[in-house]
Scaffold this motif. Structure first.
Motif, short mmCIF file in Angstrom:
data_model
loop_
_atom_site.label_atom_id
_atom_site.label_comp_id
_atom_site.label_asym_id
_atom_site.label_seq_id
_atom_site.Cartn_x
_atom_site.Cartn_y
_atom_site.Cartn_z
N ALA A 79 0.85 -1.19 0.00
CA ALA A 79 0.00 0.00 0.00
C ALA A 79 0.89 1.24 0.00
N GLY A 81 0.58 5.51 0.41
CA GLY A 81 -0.24 6.69 0.68
C GLY A 81 0.40 7.91 0.03
N GLY A 83 3.98 8.23 0.68
CA GLY A 83 5.40 7.86 0.61
C GLY A 83 6.30 8.70 1.50
N THR A 84 5.76 9.27 2.59
CA THR A 84 6.60 10.10 3.46
C THR A 84 7.18 9.32 4.65
N SER A 85 6.90 8.03 4.72
CA SER A 85 7.42 7.26 5.87
C SER A 85 8.94 7.19 5.80
N THR A 148 -0.91 10.89 4.16
CA THR A 148 -2.33 10.51 4.04
C THR A 148 -2.81 9.93 5.37
N THR A 155 1.13 3.72 10.21
CA THR A 155 2.40 3.86 10.94
C THR A 155 2.14 4.27 12.41
N SER A 158 2.03 10.21 14.98
CA SER A 158 1.62 11.25 15.94
C SER A 158 2.28 12.56 15.52
C1 LIG Z 1 9.63 16.01 7.16
C2 LIG Z 1 8.94 14.85 7.79
C3 LIG Z 1 8.43 15.00 9.06
C4 LIG Z 1 7.75 13.93 9.67
N1 LIG Z 1 7.23 14.12 10.91
C5 LIG Z 1 6.52 13.13 11.47
C6 LIG Z 1 5.90 13.32 12.74
O1 LIG Z 1 5.97 14.40 13.34
N2 LIG Z 1 5.20 12.29 13.26
C7 LIG Z 1 5.08 11.10 12.61
O2 LIG Z 1 4.40 10.20 13.13
N3 LIG Z 1 5.67 10.87 11.42
C8 LIG Z 1 6.37 11.85 10.84
N4 LIG Z 1 6.95 11.65 9.61
C9 LIG Z 1 6.84 10.33 8.96
C10 LIG Z 1 5.62 10.16 8.01
O3 LIG Z 1 5.06 11.40 7.65
C11 LIG Z 1 4.60 9.24 8.66
O4 LIG Z 1 5.15 7.96 8.78
C12 LIG Z 1 3.27 9.13 7.89
O5 LIG Z 1 2.35 8.55 8.78
C13 LIG Z 1 3.31 8.31 6.62
O6 LIG Z 1 2.12 8.56 5.85
P1 LIG Z 1 2.12 8.34 4.27
O7 LIG Z 1 0.76 8.66 3.77
O8 LIG Z 1 3.22 9.07 3.64
O9 LIG Z 1 2.34 6.78 4.22
P2 LIG Z 1 3.32 5.93 3.28
O10 LIG Z 1 4.71 6.35 3.49
O11 LIG Z 1 2.80 5.96 1.89
O12 LIG Z 1 3.08 4.48 3.90
C14 LIG Z 1 3.49 4.18 5.20
C15 LIG Z 1 3.17 2.73 5.53
O13 LIG Z 1 1.76 2.55 5.63
C16 LIG Z 1 1.28 1.62 4.68
N5 LIG Z 1 0.02 2.14 4.16
C17 LIG Z 1 -0.21 3.33 3.56
N6 LIG Z 1 -1.53 3.48 3.32
C18 LIG Z 1 -2.13 2.36 3.77
C19 LIG Z 1 -3.47 1.89 3.80
N7 LIG Z 1 -4.49 2.62 3.33
N8 LIG Z 1 -3.73 0.66 4.34
C20 LIG Z 1 -2.72 -0.09 4.84
N9 LIG Z 1 -1.43 0.28 4.83
C21 LIG Z 1 -1.15 1.50 4.31
C22 LIG Z 1 2.38 1.52 3.62
O14 LIG Z 1 2.38 0.24 2.99
C23 LIG Z 1 3.62 1.72 4.47
O15 LIG Z 1 3.96 0.53 5.12
C24 LIG Z 1 7.63 12.69 8.98
C25 LIG Z 1 8.16 12.55 7.69
C26 LIG Z 1 8.82 13.62 7.10
C27 LIG Z 1 9.33 13.44 5.72
#
Ligand SMILES: Cc1cc2nc3c(=O)[nH]c(=O)nc-3n(C[C@H](O)[C@H](O)[C@H](O)COP(=O)(O)OP(=O)(O)OC[C@H]3O[C@@H](n4cnc5c(N)ncnc54)[C@H](O)[C@@H]3O)c2cc1C
Length: 480
Positions: A79, A81, A83-85, A148, A155, A158
């Motif tokens: 999956a 969303g 891609g910021t993980s 997203t 993840t 928070s």
């Molecule tokens: C500058 C920066 C600051 C950040 N600060 C924080 C912070 O303060 N707190 C924090 O918690 N994180 C932070 N992060 C990390 C990141 O933003 C989080 O991990 C966020 O929750 C990931 O969301 P995403 O939509 O990018 O998920 P993705 O990176 O696309 O996916 C993350 C994981 O979730 C899975 N996934 C995605 N969507 C679904 C779905 N619908 N169903 C099942 N699985 C799914 C994916 O397979 C993957 O394993 C930061 C990142 C950056 C780059």
């Protein structure tokens, strides 16, 4: 518990799987290299591992059908969303397809009286904020990236507000999930609490797409506070700043946000946002409530700062001032990158019991100095959670080895202190070795759950529970 593994990465998708995906999804199944590469992890020290193809989903039936096809041909499905993980979560170490959910971005239902919202998984937190603007309500979980809500739930994300409002764990009331066999289930209800059955919502929150794919989320909302007061204070040492957090929590100060920035991080924020903050260990603080409440909390906090050796705590309810301050905090990650051009940032995230925060942060600082690294510290310290952002010259293998030493020491120290190797960024590929140490025998129970829900191991294989490979920064350095 042994899993059937999709095995080593073969050079392509099985032809039957590609034909079935093309037949079902047409133009919404893409295999161009550029599209695949944008779905491999790009924000991390882990090398990108692109999938063989990308399916763009618009509705839950698309997800169900993609999973059924992948299951039939034992093709991994990851999956995606935004891609910021940060720990390699969306990489494709065993190939397979990326399931892009960013086009499922609608608000399905807003229940103002019951204070919840139902959203599709690809809606971003910013888009939700914008949709709630006239409702008098807000959603409090605010990671510093354009993530997203499905990714955030997956993840267990928070952010700065977690000390008062909790994380995705506390704020996800219910989910709709497609399982590995294509069945669609609903977990939880719209009630604020329930004693009915196993808590499947919390099982899927934080599962990083390894147990099922979330197609809908019911999220808790809060009334926008009548008054908000915020400010900052500085300290001679980072340990004193951390100790002040403990004292404030012990005195039950009603903190909505409390963030720690070390002096290097403040310098980066000053340069980036053209501010003139004192370059010393700093706490950014915010209080929510009515005017009388926030004034009282700010005044009580000021007394704790002074008795803890901090310098004057200036606070204000003026929105413009507060916005400037929090924008600086929000952009800290980018500001730090800007200050070290040509270097690559490696973030490591730990969380300890609050009484150990000061020791842990202090020891991190000592280790950073001893190793001679450029590594600002920033943290959501009201929860005992902080990050070290190591800025590395990726051509310098000695520096990379030092960074690995720092990461290893910090993660092991957090675990030894009764904490965790990740407060909010998750395990992905990068923290598997530390998660195994942290959970000990409980890893086998997690593997049993994974096996029961995904017996063919097609959902995001090679993450969280896979046998831990040595963590090699940029493929170099020493193992932890
Ligand atoms: C500058 C920066 C600051 C950040 N600060 C924080 C912070 O303060 N707190 C924090 O918690 N994180 C932070 N992060 C990390 C990141 O933003 C989080 O991990 C966020 O929750 C990931 O969301 P995403 O939509 O990018 O998920 P993705 O990176 O696309 O996916 C993350 C994981 O979730 C899975 N996934 C995605 N969507 C679904 C779905 N619908 N169903 C099942 N699985 C799914 C994916 O397979 C993957 O394993 C930061 C990142 C950056 C780059």
């Amino acid at each position: 518990m042994q899993h059937r593994s999709p095995g080593h990465k073969s050079s392509a998708l099985p032809i039957e799987a590609a034909t079935a995906l093309r037949g079902r999804f047409g133009e919404d199944f893409q295999t161009e290299a550029a599209v695949c590469q944008t779905h491999a992890q790009t924000l991390t020290w882990l090398p990108p591992e692109a999938p063989y193809g990308v399916v763009f989903a618009y509705r839950k039936e698309d997800i169900r059908d993609a999973i059924r096809i992948c299951s039939r041909y034992a093709v991994p499905i990851i999956a995606f969303g935004a891609g910021t993980s940060l720990e390699g979560q969306v990489n494709a170490p065993h190939g397979g397809i990326s399931l892009d959910l960013s086009r499922m971005d609608k608000l399905v239902e807003l229940a103002v009286d019951d204070m919840y919202v139902v959203v599709e998984p690809g809606m971003t937190r910013e888009a939700l904020d914008a949709s709630l603007q006239t409702s008098g309500l807000f959603f409090p979980v605010d990671p510093g990236a354009a993530a997203t809500l499905g990714g955030m739930a997956s993840t267990r994300a928070s952010g700065t507000n977690a000390v008062r409002y909790g994380t995705m764990r506390e704020n996800t009331l219910a989910l709709e999930v497609v399982l590995a066999n294509g069945e669609i289930i609903r977990t939880g209800t719209r009630a604020r609490k329930s004693s009915s059955g196993y808590d499947l919502t919390r099982l899927f929150v934080g599962a990083e797409g390894t147990l099922g794919i979330i197609t809908g989320l019911t999220l808790r909302l809060y009334p926008i506070p009548e008054a908000i007061a915020g400010g900052r204070c500085t300290f001679d040492t980072i340990a004193r700043a951390a100790d002040t957090v403990l004292q404030a929590l012990k005195k039950r100060i009603d903190l909505a946000r409390i963030e720690l920035l070390d002096s290097l991080c403040v310098r980066a924020c000053n340069r980036h946002a053209k501010l003139a903050m004192e370059e010393a260990p700093t706490l950014f603080v915010e209080f929510h409530g009515d005017m009388l409440h926030v004034e009282r909390q700010a005044e009580k906090f000021r007394r704790i700062v002074v008795s803890g050796g901090g310098r004057a705590f200036d606070w204000a309810t003026d929105q413009e001032e507060r916005s400037k301050l929090w924008a600086a905090r929000r952009n800290a990650w980018w500001a730090i990158h800007e200050m070290f051009p040509g270097r690559k940032g490696v973030t490591t995230d730990v969380c300890v019991p609050i009484s150990r925060l000061s020791d842990c942060v202090d020891q991190a600082r000592v280790d950073i100095s001893r190793l001679g690294l450029d590594a600002p510290i920033v943290g959501h310290v009201g929860d005992g959670n902080f990050h070290v952002l190591i800025m590395l010259d990726v051509e310098n293998s000695a520096e990379i080895a030092k960074a690995e030493e720092l990461i290893s020491r910090l993660n092991q120290m957090a675990i030894e202190m009764g904490g965790t190797c990740t407060g909010e960024h998750g395990v992905g590929q990068g923290k598997m070795a530390y998660a195994a140490i942290e959970h000990g025998g409980a890893i086998a129970t997690m593997q049993a759950i994974k096996h029961a829900l995904d017996p063919n191991n097609i959902l995001n294989p090679g993450k969280m529970l896979a046998p831990a490979k040595a963590n090699r920064l940029f493929g170099q350095g020493r193992s932890p």
